[in-house]
Design a protein around this motif. Structure first.
Motif, short mmCIF file in Angstrom:
data_model
loop_
_atom_site.label_atom_id
_atom_site.label_comp_id
_atom_site.label_asym_id
_atom_site.label_seq_id
_atom_site.Cartn_x
_atom_site.Cartn_y
_atom_site.Cartn_z
N ILE A 85 0.52 -14.71 2.46
CA ILE A 85 0.25 -13.31 2.15
C ILE A 85 0.77 -12.42 3.28
O ILE A 85 0.44 -12.61 4.45
CB ILE A 85 -1.25 -13.05 1.94
N ALA A 86 1.58 -11.44 2.91
CA ALA A 86 2.05 -10.41 3.83
C ALA A 86 1.61 -9.05 3.30
O ALA A 86 1.37 -8.89 2.10
CB ALA A 86 3.57 -10.46 3.99
N LEU A 87 1.52 -8.08 4.21
CA LEU A 87 1.16 -6.72 3.85
C LEU A 87 2.34 -5.79 4.12
O LEU A 87 3.14 -6.04 5.03
CB LEU A 87 -0.04 -6.24 4.66
N ALA A 88 2.44 -4.73 3.36
CA ALA A 88 3.47 -3.71 3.59
C ALA A 88 2.96 -2.39 3.08
O ALA A 88 2.03 -2.32 2.26
CB ALA A 88 4.79 -4.08 2.90
N GLY A 89 3.57 -1.31 3.56
CA GLY A 89 3.20 0.01 3.08
C GLY A 89 4.11 1.07 3.64
O GLY A 89 4.85 0.85 4.60
N HIS A 90 4.04 2.24 3.01
CA HIS A 90 4.82 3.39 3.47
C HIS A 90 3.87 4.51 3.84
O HIS A 90 2.88 4.78 3.15
CB HIS A 90 5.76 3.87 2.36
N SER A 91 4.12 5.16 4.98
CA SER A 91 3.37 6.33 5.43
C SER A 91 1.89 5.96 5.62
O SER A 91 1.58 5.05 6.37
CB SER A 91 3.56 7.47 4.42
N ALA A 92 0.96 6.65 4.94
CA ALA A 92 -0.46 6.29 5.07
C ALA A 92 -0.69 4.84 4.64
O ALA A 92 -1.57 4.16 5.17
CB ALA A 92 -1.31 7.23 4.22
N GLY A 93 0.10 4.36 3.69
CA GLY A 93 0.00 2.97 3.28
C GLY A 93 0.44 2.02 4.38
O GLY A 93 -0.08 0.91 4.51
N ALA A 94 1.41 2.46 5.19
CA ALA A 94 1.82 1.65 6.34
C ALA A 94 0.69 1.58 7.36
O ALA A 94 0.47 0.54 8.00
CB ALA A 94 3.08 2.23 6.98
N TYR A 95 -0.01 2.70 7.54
CA TYR A 95 -1.19 2.68 8.41
C TYR A 95 -2.18 1.64 7.91
O TYR A 95 -2.69 0.82 8.70
CB TYR A 95 -1.84 4.06 8.43
N ASN A 96 -2.48 1.67 6.61
CA ASN A 96 -3.44 0.72 6.06
C ASN A 96 -3.00 -0.72 6.31
O ASN A 96 -3.79 -1.57 6.72
CB ASN A 96 -3.61 0.95 4.56
N ALA A 97 -1.72 -1.00 6.04
CA ALA A 97 -1.21 -2.36 6.19
C ALA A 97 -1.26 -2.83 7.64
O ALA A 97 -1.73 -3.93 7.94
CB ALA A 97 0.22 -2.44 5.65
N ARG A 99 -4.10 16.46 7.49
CA ARG A 99 -4.41 15.22 6.78
C ARG A 99 -5.10 14.20 7.69
O ARG A 99 -6.04 13.53 7.28
CB ARG A 99 -3.14 14.64 6.17
N SER A 100 -4.63 14.08 8.92
CA SER A 100 -5.29 13.14 9.83
C SER A 100 -6.66 13.67 10.25
O SER A 100 -7.62 12.89 10.38
CB SER A 100 -4.41 12.85 11.05
N VAL A 158 -9.20 10.77 0.34
CA VAL A 158 -9.80 11.93 0.99
C VAL A 158 -9.61 13.13 0.03
O VAL A 158 -8.56 13.24 -0.62
CB VAL A 158 -9.08 12.18 2.33
N PRO A 159 -10.57 14.04 -0.13
CA PRO A 159 -11.81 14.19 0.65
C PRO A 159 -13.01 13.47 0.07
O PRO A 159 -14.12 13.61 0.59
CB PRO A 159 -12.04 15.70 0.62
N GLY A 160 -12.82 12.69 -1.00
CA GLY A 160 -13.95 11.95 -1.56
C GLY A 160 -14.51 10.94 -0.60
O GLY A 160 -15.70 10.62 -0.64
N VAL A 161 -13.63 10.42 0.27
CA VAL A 161 -14.05 9.47 1.30
C VAL A 161 -13.36 9.84 2.61
O VAL A 161 -12.43 10.66 2.63
CB VAL A 161 -13.70 8.02 0.93
N ARG A 162 -13.78 9.24 3.69
CA ARG A 162 -13.15 9.38 5.00
C ARG A 162 -12.92 7.97 5.56
O ARG A 162 -13.32 6.98 4.96
CB ARG A 162 -14.04 10.17 5.97
N PHE A 214 0.85 -1.19 0.00
CA PHE A 214 0.00 0.00 0.00
C PHE A 214 0.89 1.25 0.00
O PHE A 214 1.69 1.45 0.91
CB PHE A 214 -0.90 0.02 1.24
N TYR A 215 0.72 2.09 -0.99
CA TYR A 215 1.54 3.30 -1.10
C TYR A 215 1.02 4.38 -0.16
O TYR A 215 -0.11 4.33 0.32
CB TYR A 215 1.56 3.81 -2.54
N GLY A 216 1.88 5.39 0.08
CA GLY A 216 1.52 6.50 0.94
C GLY A 216 0.98 7.68 0.15
O GLY A 216 0.66 7.58 -1.03
N GLY A 217 0.88 8.82 0.86
CA GLY A 217 0.33 10.03 0.24
C GLY A 217 -0.70 10.71 1.12
O GLY A 217 -1.49 11.51 0.63
N GLY A 218 -0.67 10.39 2.41
CA GLY A 218 -1.56 11.06 3.35
C GLY A 218 -3.03 10.75 3.15
O GLY A 218 -3.88 11.54 3.55
N TRP A 219 -3.33 9.62 2.53
CA TRP A 219 -4.72 9.24 2.17
C TRP A 219 -5.34 10.20 1.16
O TRP A 219 -6.53 10.12 0.88
CB TRP A 219 -5.62 9.14 3.40
#
Length: 308
Positions: A152-164, A203-204, A119-123, A84-89
């Protein structure tokens, strides 16, 4: 004459660089996409291939890309990493993170890179729901691309790390999609926010707007002893997502007896950690090597030909 010719070459190269930067500015090319271009030019794609692009998944028109080692067709079932990539959602797209997908694919994984609604299309919790749907799709379809749905493993950076990490710790989202949460065998969080309430950044605040119980947005709230193994990565010079996020979650998990590994890369910034996955900047820190080593220890496989 030689010096004059060299001067002409340098001047020409300089003009080309300026022209290139002007095109980038005009087209608003994102830094991750530029990094993917640089990674490909530096040979980052050797040994990896994009097996499928813009594959539909989920219920909201989401799409994902799939990368794998070039020998995956004959290599049998390989472990799977959903990145999952980042970008502050707010920002980001799957194609721009080809550098990360190629790095892990070359190391022996089938890599799934899903898009998710922004975001801001979704929250909250839309991006977690999208992530859970990507896990469901991966479970059901990754074997066609050489991946093992049992690994299966999950990984991500920044907001993507939050998701993972949130998907790994909070079972609600996978269960809502009819997926056994134990399907996630491990997770890697690169500079992610895990303990950031009260919300003090735009962003949060925007992403979590309207949540009735803010504690339920925090990965640290869902720490438990039988969590899947986690690798939590931070960087000492990260001013975007402060290192205490990873430190606090690491300490909480460790106090509960959960399997967790912590890495702090001295002198790196928030962006540097993601950049270190790419071929041109891999010398900044062993982010890729440490991530692959971690997954080697927690996933059952005899793969990973190289991380160079």
């Amino acid at each position: 004459m030689i010096l004059r010719r060299r001067g002409v070459r340098l001047a020409t190269a300089g003009l080309a660089l300026v022209a290139g930067l002007a095109v980038v500015a005009a087209e608003a090319v994102s830094p991750p996409r530029l990094l993917s271009w640089a990674d490909a030019a530096a040979g980052g794609g050797w040994g990896a291939e994009e097996a499928a692009s813009a594959v539909p998944f989920g219920t909201e028109g989401q799409t994902l890309d799939i990368w794998r080692p070039t020998a995956a067709a004959t290599a049998g079932s390989l472990p799977v990493l959903i990145f999952f990539y980042g970008g502050g959602w707010v920002n980001g797209d799957r194609a721009a993170y080809a550098f990360a997908a190629r790095a892990f694919a070359k190391a022996g994984f089938v890599v799934v890179v899903p898009d998710y609604r922004k975001v801001p299309g979704v929250r909250f919790p839309a991006f977690l729901q999208d992530g859970a749907q990507a896990v469901r799709w991966t479970r059901d379809h990754v074997a066609r691309f050489g991946g093992d749905p049992r690994q299966i493993a999950l990984a991500g950076h920044s907001a993507g790390a939050y998701n993972a990490v949130m998907l790994a710790l909070d079972p609600r989202w996978l269960r809502a999609e009819g997926v056994d949460p134990h399907i996630v065998r491990a997770a890697i969080g690169l500079c992610g926010p895990y303990d950031f309430y009260p919300f003090d950044k735009k962003r949060s605040i925007d992403a979590m707007q309207g949540v009735a119980s803010p504690a339920l947005t925090q990965p640290i709230h869902f720490a438990h002893a039988d969590a899947p193994p986690l690798l939590l990565v931070t960087a000492s010079d990260d001013t975007e997502v402060r290192p205490y996020n990873a430190v606090n979650l690491y300490r909480r998990l460790r106090s509960l007896g959960a399997p967790v590994v912590f890495r702090d890369y001295a002198g790196l910034t928030h962006e540097n950690v993601a950049m270190a996955l790419s071929r041109p900047f891999r010398g900044k820190a062993p982010v890729l090597a440490d991530s692959v080593s971690f997954l080697d220890r927690v996933l059952v496989a005899d793969h990973h030909p190289t991380t160079k």
